[in-house]
Structure formats: structure tokens, C-alpha cells
Design a protein around this motif. Structure first.
Motif, short mmCIF file in Angstrom:
data_model
loop_
_atom_site.label_atom_id
_atom_site.label_comp_id
_atom_site.label_asym_id
_atom_site.label_seq_id
_atom_site.Cartn_x
_atom_site.Cartn_y
_atom_site.Cartn_z
N HIS A 1 -2.42 36.85 -39.44
CA HIS A 1 -3.41 36.53 -40.48
C HIS A 1 -3.56 35.02 -40.52
O HIS A 1 -2.62 34.28 -40.21
CB HIS A 1 -2.93 37.07 -41.83
N MET A 2 -4.71 34.58 -40.93
CA MET A 2 -4.95 33.13 -40.99
C MET A 2 -3.88 32.42 -41.82
O MET A 2 -3.46 31.29 -41.50
CB MET A 2 -6.32 32.82 -41.58
N SER A 3 -3.42 33.06 -42.86
CA SER A 3 -2.43 32.44 -43.74
C SER A 3 -1.04 32.31 -43.10
O SER A 3 -0.15 31.69 -43.68
CB SER A 3 -2.31 33.23 -45.04
N ASP A 4 -0.86 32.91 -41.91
CA ASP A 4 0.42 32.79 -41.22
C ASP A 4 0.58 31.44 -40.51
O ASP A 4 1.67 31.11 -40.04
CB ASP A 4 0.59 33.91 -40.19
N ALA A 5 -0.50 30.69 -40.41
CA ALA A 5 -0.42 29.40 -39.73
C ALA A 5 0.54 28.48 -40.47
O ALA A 5 0.37 28.19 -41.65
CB ALA A 5 -1.80 28.76 -39.67
N ALA A 6 1.59 28.05 -39.78
CA ALA A 6 2.67 27.27 -40.41
C ALA A 6 3.70 26.90 -39.34
O ALA A 6 3.53 27.21 -38.16
CB ALA A 6 3.36 28.08 -41.51
N GLU A 7 4.76 26.23 -39.78
CA GLU A 7 5.89 25.91 -38.92
C GLU A 7 6.99 26.93 -39.21
O GLU A 7 7.29 27.22 -40.37
CB GLU A 7 6.40 24.49 -39.23
#
Lengths: 118, 114
Positions: free
Chosen positions: B82-88
Motif C-alpha cells: 500500500h502507498m502508506s507502506d513507504a518508509a524505512e
């Protein structure tokens, strides 16, 4: 909010000055940890406390660094005579370890204090 | 020396496709293993943990990881990004239950394309 809180969130200081950061852990947690994170790296362990006792210190923690947890609650991390290489995010975390230390919960992290030394 | 290796510094996936973030550790013991996520300007959040119970661990937001002792791996997966998974994302090892110190990998930056 009952999470780990750190103060200040940001600190800019001149090289050679002393700085002190504060961490308030989750209230029932008996362990408190300090980590340092530089850009593009994972957090690196600095030191940890079990109640008021400082049980382990990393070699990263030079003699300019000192940490205390006087009453087994909040902790302070002081850096004396800051250098530009000290610029980093300083993270605090806490966890609960049982008396027999056979169980230790995961660490809960604060949002960190970003230090910039100019 | 004990170490944690995240095999990819950057992973890019399209929204709706599977995610695989790889982690290997060096140890002759059975450590406790964690995955944390760090969104910009936010604190580290625990995704999941392995502490010598079931080898397949389910976490928050649809993530799961499998502990494979023979391969000393603890890879993180999600069936559909999901787009909201973008992270470190950080793989973390606590070498034994009693230990105070945890060792972090260098992190994997996950990018999710629309």
C-alpha cells in the motif's frame, strides 16, 4: 500520551558547548536505552539502564558522554565539548524486563532528539 | 562478530504487489528478532517480533516474517503493498532474551509506486 517522550526534539549548538537531553520512559518500564542514529544508518546502541543502574556502555560512548537515571525513572544524556561528529538523532527507548530477566518486552522508542553541531 | 545484514538498501514495488525485505543475522544462538518501521519525522514503530515461539510471525498492517534458523534469516513480507507502506524498515536482533543491547541493520528504504 503514555509513550516514551524526549526533550528537546531539536537542538542546535555551537561546537564546544555542552548539551543535555532528557528521556521519560513508559512509567512501568524498568529498562531504558539510548541509541544514536546518523543519516542513512540504523540506530547504534550507546548504553542502557536497569532501574537506576547503568549496566552496559558502548565503546561509542566516549568520555565526553555521560548518562544518568538517578531515580530509575527519567534519564539524561549529556554531551560535553560537542563536536561536529556528534550531530545525529539521539533515540531513547524503554522496555519491561521481569525480575528473573527471562522475559524482556520489545523496546518502545521515543521520537528522538536531533542534534546539530555547527 | 555478531552482525545483522539487510540485503537491500532500497526496494521499490508497485502498489498492490508483494513486498519482500531481506534480513540475515550471524549467531550461533537463537536470538529475539524484530522488525521496526520508521516513517519520516516519526518514531520507530514495532511491526512484529520473534521470541522463540511460532516461526511464522504475523505483525501489524498485514506484514509477516518467518524465522529460519538453518538460514539465519528473518525476511519480512507483505502480500500487497500500500502507498502508506513507504518508509524505512529495520531488522533488529537481541542476541539473547536477557540482553540489554539490540543490534540494528542499516535499514531498507521501501518505495511504493502508484
Amino acid at each position: 500520551d503514555t509513550g516514551v517522550s524526549q526533550d528537546p526534539r531539536h537542538k542546535i549548538t555551537k561546537r564546544g558547548q555542552n548539551v543535555t537531553f532528557r528521556c521519560d520512559p513508559i512509567s512501568e518500564h524498568n529498562r531504558l536505552y539510548w541509541y544514536r542514529q546518523t543519516l542513512g544508518q540504523g540506530p547504534e546502541f550507546l548504553t542502557y539502564f536497569q532501574n537506576e543502574a547503568q549496566l552496559e556502555k558502548s565503546r561509542l560512548l566516549s568520555d565526553r558522554f555521560s548518562a544518568e537515571r538517578p531515580k530509575g525513572s527519567f534519564s539524561t544524556l549529556e554531551i560535553q565539548r560537542t563536536e561536529q561528529g556528534d550531530s545525529a538523532m539521539y533515540l531513547c527507548a524503554s522496555s519491561l524486563a521481569t525480575l528473573g530477566q527471562r522475559m524482556n518486552t520489545e523496546a518502545f522508542f521515543g521520537q528522538g532528539t536531533r542534534l546539530t553541531v555547527v | 562478530a555478531q552482525s545483522v545484514t539487510q540485503l537491500d538498501s532500497h526496494v521499490s514495488v508497485s502498489e498492490g504487489t508483494p513486498v519482500l525485505l531481506r534480513c540475515n543475522y550471524s549467531s550461533s544462538y537463537s536470538p529475539s528478532l524484530f522488525w521496526y518501521v520508521q516513517h519520516p519525522n516519526k518514531g520507530l514503530q514495532l511491526l512484529l517480533k520473534y521470541t522463540s515461539a511460532a516461526t511464522l510471525v504475523k505483525g501489524i498492517n498485514g506484514f509477516e516474517a518467518e524465522f529460519k534458523k538453518s538460514e539465519t534469516s528473518f525476511h519480512l513480507t507483505k502480500p500487497s503493498a500500500h502507498m502508506s507502506d513507504a518508509a524505512e524498515y529495520f531488522c533488529v536482533v537481541r542476541w539473547n532474551t536477557n540482553a540489554g543491547k539490540s543490534t540494528f541493520g542499516d535499514g531498507t528504504t521501501l518505495t511504493v509506486k502508484p
